[in-house]
Design an enzyme around this catalytic site. Sequence first.
Site, short mmCIF file in Angstrom:
data_model
loop_
_atom_site.label_atom_id
_atom_site.label_comp_id
_atom_site.label_asym_id
_atom_site.label_seq_id
_atom_site.Cartn_x
_atom_site.Cartn_y
_atom_site.Cartn_z
N ASP A 116 0.63 -1.18 -0.13
CA ASP A 116 -0.29 -0.05 -0.09
C ASP A 116 0.78 1.11 0.05
O ASP A 116 0.54 2.14 -0.57
CB ASP A 116 -1.06 0.14 0.99
CG ASP A 116 -2.15 -1.19 1.28
OD1 ASP A 116 -1.60 -2.55 0.68
OD2 ASP A 116 -3.06 -0.88 1.81
N CYS A 133 2.23 -7.00 5.23
CA CYS A 133 1.91 -5.92 5.48
C CYS A 133 0.38 -6.37 5.36
O CYS A 133 -0.41 -7.28 5.40
CB CYS A 133 2.33 -5.45 3.72
SG CYS A 133 1.62 -6.12 2.58
N ASP A 134 -0.26 -5.08 4.97
CA ASP A 134 -1.96 -5.06 5.49
C ASP A 134 -2.56 -5.78 4.98
O ASP A 134 -3.52 -6.55 5.77
CB ASP A 134 -2.57 -3.20 4.80
CG ASP A 134 -1.51 -2.60 4.88
OD1 ASP A 134 -0.69 -2.35 6.23
OD2 ASP A 134 -1.74 -1.53 5.01
N CYS A 150 4.44 -1.31 8.66
CA CYS A 150 4.62 0.51 9.06
C CYS A 150 4.27 0.54 10.80
O CYS A 150 3.64 -0.09 11.46
CB CYS A 150 3.41 1.04 8.56
SG CYS A 150 4.03 0.93 6.58
N GLU A 207 -6.91 3.25 -1.46
CA GLU A 207 -6.75 4.44 -0.08
C GLU A 207 -6.44 5.29 -0.70
O GLU A 207 -5.80 6.02 -1.54
CB GLU A 207 -5.65 3.72 1.09
CG GLU A 207 -5.88 2.58 1.50
CD GLU A 207 -5.11 1.91 2.65
OE1 GLU A 207 -3.94 2.32 2.08
OE2 GLU A 207 -5.27 0.43 2.96
N SER A 209 -5.82 4.70 4.89
CA SER A 209 -5.33 4.21 5.45
C SER A 209 -5.18 4.61 6.55
O SER A 209 -5.73 4.94 6.88
CB SER A 209 -3.04 4.64 4.50
OG SER A 209 -2.65 4.74 5.73
#
Length: 558
Positions: free
Chosen positions: A84, A125-126, A197, A447, A473
């Site tokens: 992302d 990740c997401d 993140c 996002e 996000s």
Amino acid sequence: MSTAPRPRSHVLVDGPNRAPARAMMRGAGYTDADFTRPLVGVSHSWIEIMPCNVHLRRIAAWVKEGIREAGGTPVECNTIAVSDGIAMGTEGMKASLVSRELVADSIELVVRGHHLDALVAISGCDKTIPGSVMALARLDVPGLMLYGGSILAGSFEGRDVTIGDVFEAVGAHGAGTMSDARLAELERVACPGAGACGGQFTANTMATAFEAMGISPAGSSGVPALDPRRAEVAREAGRLVMRLVKDDVRPSRVITRDAIENAIAAVMATGGSTNAVLHLLAVAREANVDLAIDDFDRISARTPLLADMKPWGRFTAPDMDRAGGIMLVLRRLLDAGLLAPDALTVTGRTIGEEAKAARETPGQQVVRPLENAIAPTGGLVILHGSLAPDGCVTKVAGHATPTRTYTAKVFDREEDAFAAIERKAVVAGDIIVIRYEGPRGGPGMREMLAVTGALVGAGLGDQVALVTDGRFSGATHGIAVGHVAPEAASGGPIALVADGDRITIDVSQRRIDLDVEPATLERRRAAWRAPEPAYRTGVMAKYARLVGSAAAGAVTSA
């Protein structure tokens, strides 16, 4: 010969007629002894373009050590990932939410196709995080999800920074308040190594939610990616999955209504990402648990905001780990009677037992005591109204939410809105409307961190609102309303908004309304035509045909 049960893999490798299968597996290095043990999938989304997942093969190696130690045969497999943070603000961002479905599909196919007995799904990740849990729920073989861990904070001008600071710095640079040199230096130090993140953005939000749900081992999600403790966390996950095989503990015993409500409470208490609404709705669907978008608002209304986390607060995910982790937050909720304590976890203990065992670091400031909560209610709320009859999501953590009416500036794609901010065409009192970015219309529900970051960087974060049928996000903060349903591509009211219209947001009443006369809207609807599909072939076209509403998790169905 192993005594551990092999309820699925015996079909693949036992008996004279399976000699061809064994022969091929021998070519990959498997031995006689390997065929007598449970075959345990170790899936991960290693890719070398992003820090979130670049270390996952190393974590997989440790998981495999634990599986072998406990009498299993690991079978490592790879799935995809889309970053992302890297794709943000480009056409590539449309691939992000689509990748969640492909992660789930690909893991499911490998496990089904090779009759694996169990699964450790490693995520980074997401979208790999909910995608992994969606696969576990579909397959219902003994298994767990293991998060790869957070990146450490960067250091810039004496303060901790994350990738969210870089997005906001772009806005400050555009506004003339940050020099080329300072932006370049921030870019170089914001991501100091491997890991997802570092704030309570989507990755850490979902990792903590799934630990609260019990499908990840208690204490496993908070350990940073490069912390030496992560090796033992991974080995223990390998040993643990073998206990799940022995006891036949399947995800259907863990992912229950109580467990999902615990996960939602964890999101609310930490001011987590709005994406949690999409992902938990999707997991509930895969697990055949009845869950609606308004359940999030009900749980938020009773859950205090306790963790002071970036992007709106002061602390990062490693700070949370040092304070006591998500289990400390759950202990607070348990003490307040806001946790369903009897929900089973993959450790074999209940979530109440795990929460009671949480250790609080003396003097920590990350997780507030109940009597000094940051806010009496959670960090997300669900709005309905004439602009979003089926609902939408906004984050209220970290900023005041007075009722306010804004003037619409309407854009049919994200890039045009970003360009308007750059040329200073957006002013205080505006509400940026970005439409045709929904699950179907994008497709892929991009996002909008580039836009919200630019607003904050330009000093407009608390003066300009943004509403979209796309997403935000987890690093977003400010006045942002996303997941508007029905989306514009499906003819939702957001498709009828015009420049200069007035839109009122009233969080206290959970309302978002388009203040336009019904007769005017009817004239606009009569003139409206659905846009041509953005893609006519390939995965994006297939996704657009199959995806459902954001209000139901934006899941695909046959």
